[in-house]
Design a protein around this motif. Structure first.
Motif, PDB file in Angstrom:
ATOM      1  N   ARG A 134       0.903  -1.249  -0.012  1.00 56.68           N
ATOM      2  CA  ARG A 134       0.000  -0.082  -0.039  1.00 56.68           C
ATOM      3  C   ARG A 134       1.114   1.243  -0.209  1.00 56.68           C
ATOM      4  N   CYS A 135       1.944   1.162   0.922  1.00 58.05           N
ATOM      5  CA  CYS A 135       2.772   2.373   0.819  1.00 58.05           C
ATOM      6  C   CYS A 135       3.477   2.668  -0.330  1.00 58.05           C
ATOM      7  N   LEU A 136       4.061   1.361  -0.999  1.00 60.68           N
ATOM      8  CA  LEU A 136       4.677   1.599  -2.272  1.00 60.68           C
ATOM      9  C   LEU A 136       3.630   2.035  -3.315  1.00 60.68           C
ATOM     10  N   LEU A 137       2.454   1.748  -3.451  1.00 61.09           N
ATOM     11  CA  LEU A 137       1.791   2.214  -4.407  1.00 61.09           C
ATOM     12  C   LEU A 137       1.497   3.651  -4.420  1.00 61.09           C
ATOM     13  N   MET A 138       1.200   4.124  -2.942  1.00 65.00           N
ATOM     14  CA  MET A 138       0.886   5.447  -2.691  1.00 65.00           C
ATOM     15  C   MET A 138       2.299   6.269  -3.266  1.00 65.00           C
ATOM     16  N   PHE A 139       3.167   5.909  -2.782  1.00 62.94           N
ATOM     17  CA  PHE A 139       4.445   6.729  -3.378  1.00 62.94           C
ATOM     18  C   PHE A 139       4.527   6.827  -4.882  1.00 62.94           C
ATOM     19  N   ALA A 140       4.240   5.535  -5.420  1.00 52.68           N
ATOM     20  CA  ALA A 140       4.341   5.325  -6.803  1.00 52.68           C
ATOM     21  C   ALA A 140       3.482   6.404  -7.687  1.00 52.68           C
ATOM     22  N   LEU A 141       2.193   6.317  -6.894  1.00 50.97           N
ATOM     23  CA  LEU A 141       1.206   7.146  -7.611  1.00 50.97           C
ATOM     24  C   LEU A 141       1.296   8.651  -7.483  1.00 50.97           C
ATOM     25  N   ALA A 142       1.626   8.950  -6.363  1.00 51.55           N
ATOM     26  CA  ALA A 142       1.813  10.428  -5.907  1.00 51.55           C
ATOM     27  C   ALA A 142       2.970  10.836  -6.814  1.00 51.55           C
ATOM     28  N   THR A 143       4.110  10.271  -7.115  1.00 50.98           N
ATOM     29  CA  THR A 143       5.162  10.713  -7.894  1.00 50.98           C
ATOM     30  C   THR A 143       5.064  10.672  -9.260  1.00 50.98           C
ATOM     31  N   SER A 144       4.078  10.169  -9.709  1.00 57.94           N
ATOM     32  CA  SER A 144       3.835   9.896 -11.237  1.00 57.94           C
ATOM     33  C   SER A 144       2.748  10.598 -11.667  1.00 57.94           C
ATOM     34  N   ILE A 145       2.102  11.513 -10.962  1.00 62.92           N
ATOM     35  CA  ILE A 145       0.872  12.257 -11.651  1.00 62.92           C
ATOM     36  C   ILE A 145       1.473  13.046 -12.438  1.00 62.92           C
ATOM     37  N   ASP A 146       2.585  13.831 -12.402  1.00 62.32           N
ATOM     38  CA  ASP A 146       2.783  14.692 -13.354  1.00 62.32           C
ATOM     39  C   ASP A 146       3.256  13.826 -14.814  1.00 62.32           C
ATOM     40  N   ALA A 147       3.586  12.812 -14.466  1.00 66.73           N
ATOM     41  CA  ALA A 147       3.837  11.907 -15.883  1.00 66.73           C
ATOM     42  C   ALA A 147       2.747  11.757 -16.564  1.00 66.73           C
ATOM     43  N   LEU A 148       1.502  11.824 -15.802  1.00 66.33           N
ATOM     44  CA  LEU A 148       0.289  11.397 -16.668  1.00 66.33           C
ATOM     45  C   LEU A 148      -0.077  12.673 -17.691  1.00 66.33           C
ATOM     46  N   ALA A 149       0.328  13.960 -17.132  1.00 66.91           N
ATOM     47  CA  ALA A 149       0.081  15.176 -17.935  1.00 66.91           C
ATOM     48  C   ALA A 149       1.168  15.148 -19.022  1.00 66.91           C
ATOM     49  N   ALA A 150       2.275  14.436 -18.853  1.00 69.83           N
ATOM     50  CA  ALA A 150       3.266  14.534 -19.746  1.00 69.83           C
ATOM     51  C   ALA A 150       3.021  13.828 -20.813  1.00 69.83           C
ATOM     52  N   GLY A 151       2.289  12.342 -20.558  1.00 67.29           N
ATOM     53  CA  GLY A 151       1.736  11.885 -21.650  1.00 67.29           C
ATOM     54  C   GLY A 151       0.736  12.382 -22.537  1.00 67.29           C
ATOM     55  N   VAL A 152      -0.227  13.385 -21.890  1.00 64.31           N
ATOM     56  CA  VAL A 152      -1.103  14.154 -22.737  1.00 64.31           C
ATOM     57  C   VAL A 152      -0.253  15.017 -23.638  1.00 64.31           C
TER      58      VAL A 152
END
Length: 183
Positions: free
Chosen positions: A106-124
Motif C-alpha cells: 500500500r505504501c509503495l503504491l501510494m509513493f508510486a502514484l503520488a510521484t507519477s501524477i505529473d507523468a500523466l500530464a506529460a503523456g497528454v
C-alpha cells in the motif's frame, strides 16, 4: 520532442521519486536491498505507465486530473511527512529503537502514484507533440528507477545520525515536496 528533451523531462519527472526514495533510505533499517529495489521498481513502473495512460486517455482524463493532480500529490506527501515527524517526536528515549523492515504494498503504491501524477500530464503532451510514446515512457521509467535507487542509497549513507532526527528530516523532505507540488 527530441532525445535530449525527453531525457531532461525524465530527470525532472523523477525528482519526486528520488526525494521519496532518499527519505526512505534514511529510515529503513532492514531488508535495504529489497526495499530499495521494490521502491525503484514501483516508482519506475508508474513513471513508465502514466505517460501511456495520459496519452491514451488524454481527452477523457486530463480535464479532470489537471485541476486536482497537485492537490492529490500534495495531500499524500503532506500526510506522510507529518506522520513521519509525529512518529519521531512521539517516541520517547526509553522506547526501543524503531526499525522499518520493509515497505508495505500500500505504501509503495501510494509513493508510486503520488510521484507519477505529473507523468500523466506529460503523456497528454506527448500526444500533442508527436512524441514516440513507448520510447519516451521507457526512458522516463528507466531514469526514475535509476534515480530512485541512487537516492535511496544516498539517504542510507546518512544513517549515522540519530534516527529521531533522520525521521524528522524525512518528514520535512516529504512536506517540502508536497509544498513544491502545490505551488
Amino acid at each position: 520532442m527530441n532525445l535530449s528533451e525527453i531525457i531532461f523531462l525524465a530527470v525532472a519527472l523523477s525528482i519526486d521519486a528520488g526525494a521519496v526514495s532518499f527519505s526512505q533510505g534514511l529510515i529503513i533499517c532492514k531488508n535495504k536491498s529489497k526495499n530499495a529495489f521494490l521502491l525503484a521498481i514501483f516508482t519506475g513502473f508508474f513513471q513508465f505507465l502514466m505517460p501511456i495512460l495520459g496519452f491514451i486517455f488524454a481527452s477523457l482524463i486530463y480535464g479532470y486530473v489537471k485541476n486536482f493532480c497537485s492537490i492529490i500529490a500534495f495531500a499524500i506527501f503532506f500526510v506522510l511527512g507529518v506522520k513521519f515527524i509525529y512518529d519521531a517526536v512521539r517516541k520517547n528515549s526509553s522506547q526501543k529503537e524503531y526499525e522499518v523492515c520493509c515497505l508495505s504494498a500500500r505504501c509503495l503504491l501510494m509513493f508510486a502514484l503520488a510521484t507519477s501524477i505529473d507523468a500523466l500530464a506529460a503523456g497528454v503532451n506527448f500526444r500533442f507533440l508527436d512524441t514516440p510514446l513507448f520510447f519516451a515512457s521507457l526512458i522516463i521509467g528507466i531514469t526514475t528507477f535509476s534515480i530512485s535507487l541512487f537516492c535511496f542509497w544516498s539517504g542510507h549513507l546518512f544513517k549515522k545520525f540519530p534516527s529521531k532526527y533522520l525521521e524528522i528530516l524525512s518528514g520535512l523532505i516529504l512536506i517540502a515536496l508536497a509544498i513544491k507540488i502545490y505551488i
